[in-house]
Design a protein around this motif. Structure first.
Motif, PDB file in Angstrom:
ATOM      1  N   VAL A  86       0.844  -1.193   0.000  1.00 57.29           N
ATOM      2  CA  VAL A  86       0.000   0.000   0.000  1.00 57.29           C
ATOM      3  C   VAL A  86       0.879   1.243   0.000  1.00 57.29           C
ATOM      4  O   VAL A  86       1.836   1.345   0.757  1.00 57.29           O
ATOM      5  N   GLY A  87       0.558   2.169  -0.895  1.00 56.33           N
ATOM      6  CA  GLY A  87       1.324   3.404  -1.036  1.00 56.33           C
ATOM      7  C   GLY A  87       2.365   3.343  -2.142  1.00 56.33           C
ATOM      8  O   GLY A  87       2.921   4.374  -2.522  1.00 56.33           O
ATOM      9  N   ARG A  88       2.629   2.164  -2.664  1.00 56.71           N
ATOM     10  CA  ARG A  88       3.634   2.035  -3.731  1.00 56.71           C
ATOM     11  C   ARG A  88       3.054   2.463  -5.066  1.00 56.71           C
ATOM     12  O   ARG A  88       1.855   2.397  -5.297  1.00 56.71           O
ATOM     13  N   THR A  89       3.913   2.899  -5.958  1.00 55.65           N
ATOM     14  CA  THR A  89       3.507   3.292  -7.303  1.00 55.65           C
ATOM     15  C   THR A  89       3.664   2.099  -8.233  1.00 55.65           C
ATOM     16  O   THR A  89       4.677   1.388  -8.185  1.00 55.65           O
ATOM     17  N   VAL A  90       2.634   1.872  -9.048  1.00 58.30           N
ATOM     18  CA  VAL A  90       2.636   0.790 -10.022  1.00 58.30           C
ATOM     19  C   VAL A  90       2.356   1.375 -11.393  1.00 58.30           C
ATOM     20  O   VAL A  90       1.903   2.520 -11.509  1.00 58.30           O
ATOM     21  N   LEU A  91       2.630   0.616 -12.439  1.00 54.14           N
ATOM     22  CA  LEU A  91       2.340   1.063 -13.806  1.00 54.14           C
ATOM     23  C   LEU A  91       1.214   0.223 -14.388  1.00 54.14           C
ATOM     24  O   LEU A  91       1.248  -1.009 -14.324  1.00 54.14           O
ATOM     25  N   GLY A 117     -14.390   5.131 -13.084  1.00 58.62           N
ATOM     26  CA  GLY A 117     -13.851   6.204 -13.922  1.00 58.62           C
ATOM     27  C   GLY A 117     -13.265   5.610 -15.186  1.00 58.62           C
ATOM     28  O   GLY A 117     -13.406   4.416 -15.467  1.00 58.62           O
ATOM     29  N   ALA A 118     -12.590   6.448 -15.921  1.00 57.65           N
ATOM     30  CA  ALA A 118     -11.981   6.012 -17.175  1.00 57.65           C
ATOM     31  C   ALA A 118     -10.819   5.069 -16.877  1.00 57.65           C
ATOM     32  O   ALA A 118     -10.082   5.255 -15.911  1.00 57.65           O
ATOM     33  N   ASP A 119     -10.687   4.047 -17.707  1.00 59.64           N
ATOM     34  CA  ASP A 119      -9.578   3.107 -17.552  1.00 59.64           C
ATOM     35  C   ASP A 119      -8.264   3.798 -17.895  1.00 59.64           C
ATOM     36  O   ASP A 119      -8.174   4.542 -18.876  1.00 59.64           O
ATOM     37  N   PRO A 120      -7.220   3.575 -17.095  1.00 61.27           N
ATOM     38  CA  PRO A 120      -5.924   4.203 -17.375  1.00 61.27           C
ATOM     39  C   PRO A 120      -5.271   3.588 -18.612  1.00 61.27           C
ATOM     40  O   PRO A 120      -5.465   2.413 -18.922  1.00 61.27           O
ATOM     41  N   GLU A 121      -4.508   4.396 -19.290  1.00 65.10           N
ATOM     42  CA  GLU A 121      -3.738   3.928 -20.447  1.00 65.10           C
ATOM     43  C   GLU A 121      -2.529   3.126 -19.966  1.00 65.10           C
ATOM     44  O   GLU A 121      -2.039   3.352 -18.862  1.00 65.10           O
ATOM     45  N   PRO A 122      -2.035   2.178 -20.785  1.00 64.86           N
ATOM     46  CA  PRO A 122      -0.823   1.444 -20.401  1.00 64.86           C
ATOM     47  C   PRO A 122       0.338   2.397 -20.116  1.00 64.86           C
ATOM     48  O   PRO A 122       0.547   3.369 -20.829  1.00 64.86           O
ATOM     49  N   GLY A 123       1.062   2.123 -19.035  1.00 55.51           N
ATOM     50  CA  GLY A 123       2.198   2.948 -18.640  1.00 55.51           C
ATOM     51  C   GLY A 123       1.843   4.075 -17.689  1.00 55.51           C
ATOM     52  O   GLY A 123       2.722   4.764 -17.194  1.00 55.51           O
ATOM     53  N   THR A 124       0.552   4.255 -17.403  1.00 56.79           N
ATOM     54  CA  THR A 124       0.122   5.309 -16.478  1.00 56.79           C
ATOM     55  C   THR A 124       0.501   4.928 -15.047  1.00 56.79           C
ATOM     56  O   THR A 124       0.188   3.831 -14.599  1.00 56.79           O
ATOM     57  N   PRO A 125       1.184   5.828 -14.311  1.00 56.32           N
ATOM     58  CA  PRO A 125       1.504   5.520 -12.914  1.00 56.32           C
ATOM     59  C   PRO A 125       0.233   5.575 -12.052  1.00 56.32           C
ATOM     60  O   PRO A 125      -0.560   6.500 -12.166  1.00 56.32           O
ATOM     61  N   LEU A 126       0.078   4.589 -11.205  1.00 60.00           N
ATOM     62  CA  LEU A 126      -1.052   4.503 -10.281  1.00 60.00           C
ATOM     63  C   LEU A 126      -0.499   4.248  -8.887  1.00 60.00           C
ATOM     64  O   LEU A 126       0.622   3.762  -8.734  1.00 60.00           O
ATOM     65  N   THR A 127      -1.298   4.529  -7.871  1.00 56.14           N
ATOM     66  CA  THR A 127      -0.898   4.294  -6.487  1.00 56.14           C
ATOM     67  C   THR A 127      -1.761   3.192  -5.901  1.00 56.14           C
ATOM     68  O   THR A 127      -2.985   3.197  -6.059  1.00 56.14           O
ATOM     69  N   VAL A 128      -1.122   2.245  -5.207  1.00 56.75           N
ATOM     70  CA  VAL A 128      -1.855   1.172  -4.536  1.00 56.75           C
ATOM     71  C   VAL A 128      -2.471   1.756  -3.264  1.00 56.75           C
ATOM     72  O   VAL A 128      -1.776   2.305  -2.422  1.00 56.75           O
ATOM     73  N   VAL A 129      -3.817   1.633  -3.151  1.00 56.65           N
ATOM     74  CA  VAL A 129      -4.508   2.163  -1.972  1.00 56.65           C
ATOM     75  C   VAL A 129      -5.061   1.046  -1.090  1.00 56.65           C
ATOM     76  O   VAL A 129      -5.582   1.300  -0.014  1.00 56.65           O
ATOM     77  N   GLY A 130      -4.950  -0.194  -1.540  1.00 55.81           N
ATOM     78  CA  GLY A 130      -5.430  -1.313  -0.749  1.00 55.81           C
ATOM     79  C   GLY A 130      -5.183  -2.630  -1.458  1.00 55.81           C
ATOM     80  O   GLY A 130      -4.724  -2.656  -2.609  1.00 55.81           O
ATOM     81  N   VAL A 131      -5.502  -3.708  -0.768  1.00 59.69           N
ATOM     82  CA  VAL A 131      -5.350  -5.041  -1.334  1.00 59.69           C
ATOM     83  C   VAL A 131      -6.620  -5.805  -1.009  1.00 59.69           C
ATOM     84  O   VAL A 131      -7.099  -5.795   0.131  1.00 59.69           O
TER      85      VAL A 131
END
Length: 139
Positions: A86-91, A117-131
Motif C-alpha cells: 500500500v502506497g507504492r507506485t505501479v504502472l 472512472g476512465a480506464d488508465p492507459e498502459p504505462g500510467t503511474p497509479l498508487t496502490v490504496v489497498g489489497v
C-alpha cells in the motif's frame, strides 16, 4: 557430568540445532532445559522433580507464547500481499471496465480501480490504496 550440566548441555544443543534448523520450537525447548538445569543445580532436584520442572517451565513458556500471539504474528505477515504494498507506485498494463493488470517491481498483478472512472492507459503511474485478496486496489 552431573544432572544440571546434562540439562544445560542438552539445552545448548537444542539452541544450536535451532540455528541450523530454523523454526520457533527448538529454542523454547532448549531454554526450558537450561532453566531446568539451573533449578536442578540451585535446588538439587531429584530425577522426577527435574522432569517436572522442565515440563512446567516449558508449559509456562508455551502458554506465554500462545497468549501473546507471538507464533501467529511472525508467520501471518510473511508473504502477505499488502505487506509494504500500500502506497507504492505501479504502472498500468491493460485495463477494461475498471479491472486489469499492473506492474509492481518485476511482477504483474491483478488490479481494480478504487473508484469508477476512465480506464488508465498502459504505462500510467497509479498508487496502490489497498489489497483485496490477491488483487491490488489502485487509484
Amino acid at each position: 557430568m552431573n544432572a544440571a550440566m546434562m540439562w544445560a548441555a542438552g539445552g545448548l544443543a537444542l539452541m544450536v540445532a535451532e540455528v541450523l534448523l530454523p523454526g520457533i520450537y527448538l529454542v523454547w525447548i532448549g531454554l526450558s532445559a537450561l532453566i531446568a538445569g539451573g533449578l536442578t543445580w540451585v535446588l538439587v532436584l531429584g530425577g522426577t522433580a527435574q522432569v517436572v520442572s522442565f515440563v512446567v517451565v516449558l508449559s509456562a513458556i508455551m502458554a506465554v507464547i500462545w497468549k501473546t500471539g507471538f507464533h501467529r504474528r511472525r508467520m501471518d505477515r510473511l508473504n502477505a500481499p499488502d505487506n509494504g504494498t500500500v502506497g507504492r507506485t505501479v504502472l498500468a498494463q491493460q485495463f477494461a471496465n475498471g479491472r486489469g493488470r499492473v506492474r509492481l517491481g518485476d511482477s504483474d498483478w491483478q488490479a481494480r480501480l478504487a473508484e469508477a472512472g476512465a480506464d488508465p492507459e498502459p504505462g500510467t503511474p497509479l498508487t496502490v490504496v489497498g489489497v483485496d485478496g490477491i488483487t491490488l486496489v489502485v487509484r
